[in-house]
Design a protein around this motif. Structure first.
Motif, PDB file in Angstrom:
ATOM      1  N   PRO A 105       0.841  -1.203   0.000  1.00 62.09           N
ATOM      2  CA  PRO A 105       0.000   0.000   0.000  1.00 62.09           C
ATOM      3  C   PRO A 105       0.873   1.249   0.000  1.00 62.09           C
ATOM      4  O   PRO A 105       1.962   1.260   0.569  1.00 62.09           O
ATOM      5  N   LEU A 106       0.383   2.284  -0.668  1.00 64.59           N
ATOM      6  CA  LEU A 106       1.116   3.546  -0.663  1.00 64.59           C
ATOM      7  C   LEU A 106       1.035   4.170   0.731  1.00 64.59           C
ATOM      8  O   LEU A 106       0.011   4.071   1.399  1.00 64.59           O
ATOM      9  N   PRO A 107       2.103   4.800   1.185  1.00 68.19           N
ATOM     10  CA  PRO A 107       2.077   5.423   2.523  1.00 68.19           C
ATOM     11  C   PRO A 107       1.015   6.517   2.599  1.00 68.19           C
ATOM     12  O   PRO A 107       0.825   7.283   1.660  1.00 68.19           O
ATOM     13  N   VAL A 108       0.324   6.548   3.726  1.00 70.85           N
ATOM     14  CA  VAL A 108      -0.660   7.600   3.987  1.00 70.85           C
ATOM     15  C   VAL A 108       0.101   8.830   4.493  1.00 70.85           C
ATOM     16  O   VAL A 108       1.019   8.706   5.296  1.00 70.85           O
ATOM     17  N   TYR A 140       6.892  15.885  12.163  1.00 72.06           N
ATOM     18  CA  TYR A 140       6.689  16.353  10.793  1.00 72.06           C
ATOM     19  C   TYR A 140       7.938  17.002  10.200  1.00 72.06           C
ATOM     20  O   TYR A 140       8.181  16.911   9.001  1.00 72.06           O
ATOM     21  N   GLU A 141       8.754  17.657  11.025  1.00 75.23           N
ATOM     22  CA  GLU A 141       9.895  18.418  10.494  1.00 75.23           C
ATOM     23  C   GLU A 141      11.221  17.654  10.561  1.00 75.23           C
ATOM     24  O   GLU A 141      12.236  18.141  10.065  1.00 75.23           O
ATOM     25  N   HIS A 238       3.573   7.482  12.632  1.00 72.22           N
ATOM     26  CA  HIS A 238       4.219   7.032  11.403  1.00 72.22           C
ATOM     27  C   HIS A 238       3.655   7.756  10.181  1.00 72.22           C
ATOM     28  O   HIS A 238       4.350   7.930   9.179  1.00 72.22           O
ATOM     29  N   VAL A 239       2.399   8.194  10.259  1.00 71.77           N
ATOM     30  CA  VAL A 239       1.814   8.988   9.175  1.00 71.77           C
ATOM     31  C   VAL A 239       2.571  10.306   9.044  1.00 71.77           C
ATOM     32  O   VAL A 239       2.798  10.807   7.936  1.00 71.77           O
ATOM     33  N   LEU A 240       2.992  10.876  10.169  1.00 72.11           N
ATOM     34  CA  LEU A 240       3.771  12.119  10.129  1.00 72.11           C
ATOM     35  C   LEU A 240       5.164  11.870   9.552  1.00 72.11           C
ATOM     36  O   LEU A 240       5.726  12.730   8.871  1.00 72.11           O
ATOM     37  N   ARG A 241       5.716  10.697   9.812  1.00 72.55           N
ATOM     38  CA  ARG A 241       7.002  10.320   9.197  1.00 72.55           C
ATOM     39  C   ARG A 241       6.835  10.207   7.682  1.00 72.55           C
ATOM     40  O   ARG A 241       7.665  10.697   6.909  1.00 72.55           O
ATOM     41  N   HIS A 242       5.742   9.577   7.258  1.00 71.37           N
ATOM     42  CA  HIS A 242       5.441   9.500   5.819  1.00 71.37           C
ATOM     43  C   HIS A 242       5.269  10.905   5.241  1.00 71.37           C
ATOM     44  O   HIS A 242       5.703  11.186   4.119  1.00 71.37           O
ATOM     45  N   THR A 246       7.360  12.510   2.116  1.00 74.29           N
ATOM     46  CA  THR A 246       6.643  12.920   0.908  1.00 74.29           C
ATOM     47  C   THR A 246       6.851  14.408   0.632  1.00 74.29           C
ATOM     48  O   THR A 246       7.083  14.819  -0.513  1.00 74.29           O
ATOM     49  N   THR A 247       6.768  15.230   1.680  1.00 72.28           N
ATOM     50  CA  THR A 247       6.984  16.672   1.527  1.00 72.28           C
ATOM     51  C   THR A 247       8.390  16.973   1.018  1.00 72.28           C
ATOM     52  O   THR A 247       8.585  17.805   0.127  1.00 72.28           O
ATOM     53  N   MET A 248       9.387  16.289   1.574  1.00 73.11           N
ATOM     54  CA  MET A 248      10.774  16.498   1.147  1.00 73.11           C
ATOM     55  C   MET A 248      10.934  16.187  -0.341  1.00 73.11           C
ATOM     56  O   MET A 248      11.541  16.962  -1.098  1.00 73.11           O
TER      57      MET A 248
END
Length: 292
Positions: A105-108, A140-141, A238-242, A246-248
């Motif tokens: 599955p793609l990361p959320v 997130y950061e 882990h969603v925040l890690r994803h 993704t943002t990077m």
């Protein structure tokens, strides 16, 4: 004896976590029970590839997910590589067993705009609200894992140069830089912590009593805060890690750099986020192009 020797190797030489060691031991015991039920004379050194294939098939027939079967096969492969190294066996019976395919599955992830809405809110002066905002911003950061955040000590966070030292899986350490926004949130958190817990704390992020946070509490505060801005089914650290990864990548960060920041061993693990960014690109295309 072979199983116990292998588990000691994982604990003392490979430095695996206790949870991982227990999982390996459980997998090997399950496999032993399977081949003993088929033939009492068999042991770990005399089973062949067909016996392992038979176990894989029986697990799938019982309704085990392919990811679970793959993990058990991975345990066997590690075990037989160890026995080869120790010259206990001359052939690895697990090497030719093909793992069942599993759908990845793609990361959320949370979109930038939603994270900005959450992080731009004024948390007020209460210790827990200031702490919770700092925790979410840190996830997130920096992209760190939940266990890594819980394990942070005061000496690991250097606000003067905006970087933190993180201890990841298998006690591997890495340095992660962060920006001025997170620096201000961490300074605000430390001020609130010093007012609430004037005595020395055992960890960087703590509860009101100055004690280290625990996994369930961190999960709950992330879920509650994300629920205010998104309707995703999963709302975990882990969603925040994803979201960080993704943002990077969406902002042109190199894959190798993101790999190092996340503490991934393999570039292949990081590459899943390129699929996420491509899915976003597809959505933009479908919305914007008249012939899409």
């Amino acid at each position: 004896m072979l199983k116990e020797s292998f588990l000691r190797y994982l604990r003392y030489e490979k430095n695996y976590s206790e949870k991982t060691i227990v999982a390996y031991g459980t997998d090997l015991s399950m496999f032993e029970a399977y081949f003993k039920a088929a033939d009492e004379t068999l042991d770990f050194t005399t089973v062949d590839t067909d016996v392992i294939r038979g176990w894989m098939l029986s697990l799938m027939d019982e309704g085990n997910a392919s990811s679970s079967v793959n993990r058990k096969l991975s345990s066997l492969r590690s075990f037989y590589r160890y026995l080869l190294r120790e010259k206990v066996v001359s052939v690895d019976p697990a090497s030719k067993v093909r793992a069942p395919k599993k759908k990845k599955p793609l990361p959320v992830f949370v979109k930038d705009a939603d994270m900005n809405r959450l992080l731009d809110e004024d948390p007020g002066d209460g210790f827990e609200s200031v702490r919770d905002k700092a925790v979410i911003a840190t996830f997130y950061e920096t992209g760190i894992r939940r266990a890594e955040l819980i394990g942070l000590k005061d000496g690991d966070v250097d606000l003067s140069v905006c970087q933190m030292k993180v201890t990841g899986k298998r006690n591997k350490q890495r340095i992660i830089p962060f920006g001025d926004d997170l620096k201000e949130m961490l300074q605000a958190y430390l001020s609130a912590r010093n007012r609430c817990c004037p005595k020395e704390c055992e960890a960087f992020f703590v509860r009101k009593d100055g004690k280290q946070m625990y996994p369930g509490l961190v999960y709950l505060l992330v879920k509650q805060n994300l629920s205010r801005v998104v309707t995703l089914k999963k709302k975990s650290p882990h969603v925040l890690r994803h979201s960080f990864a993704t943002t990077m990548l969406n902002h042109q960060a190199g894959l190798e750099s993101v790999k190092e920041l996340l503490g991934h061993e393999s570039l292949a693990t990081t590459e899943i986020y390129t699929h996420t960014t491509f899915e976003e690109l597809k959505k933009v295309y479908e919305q914007a192009h008249p012939r899409a």
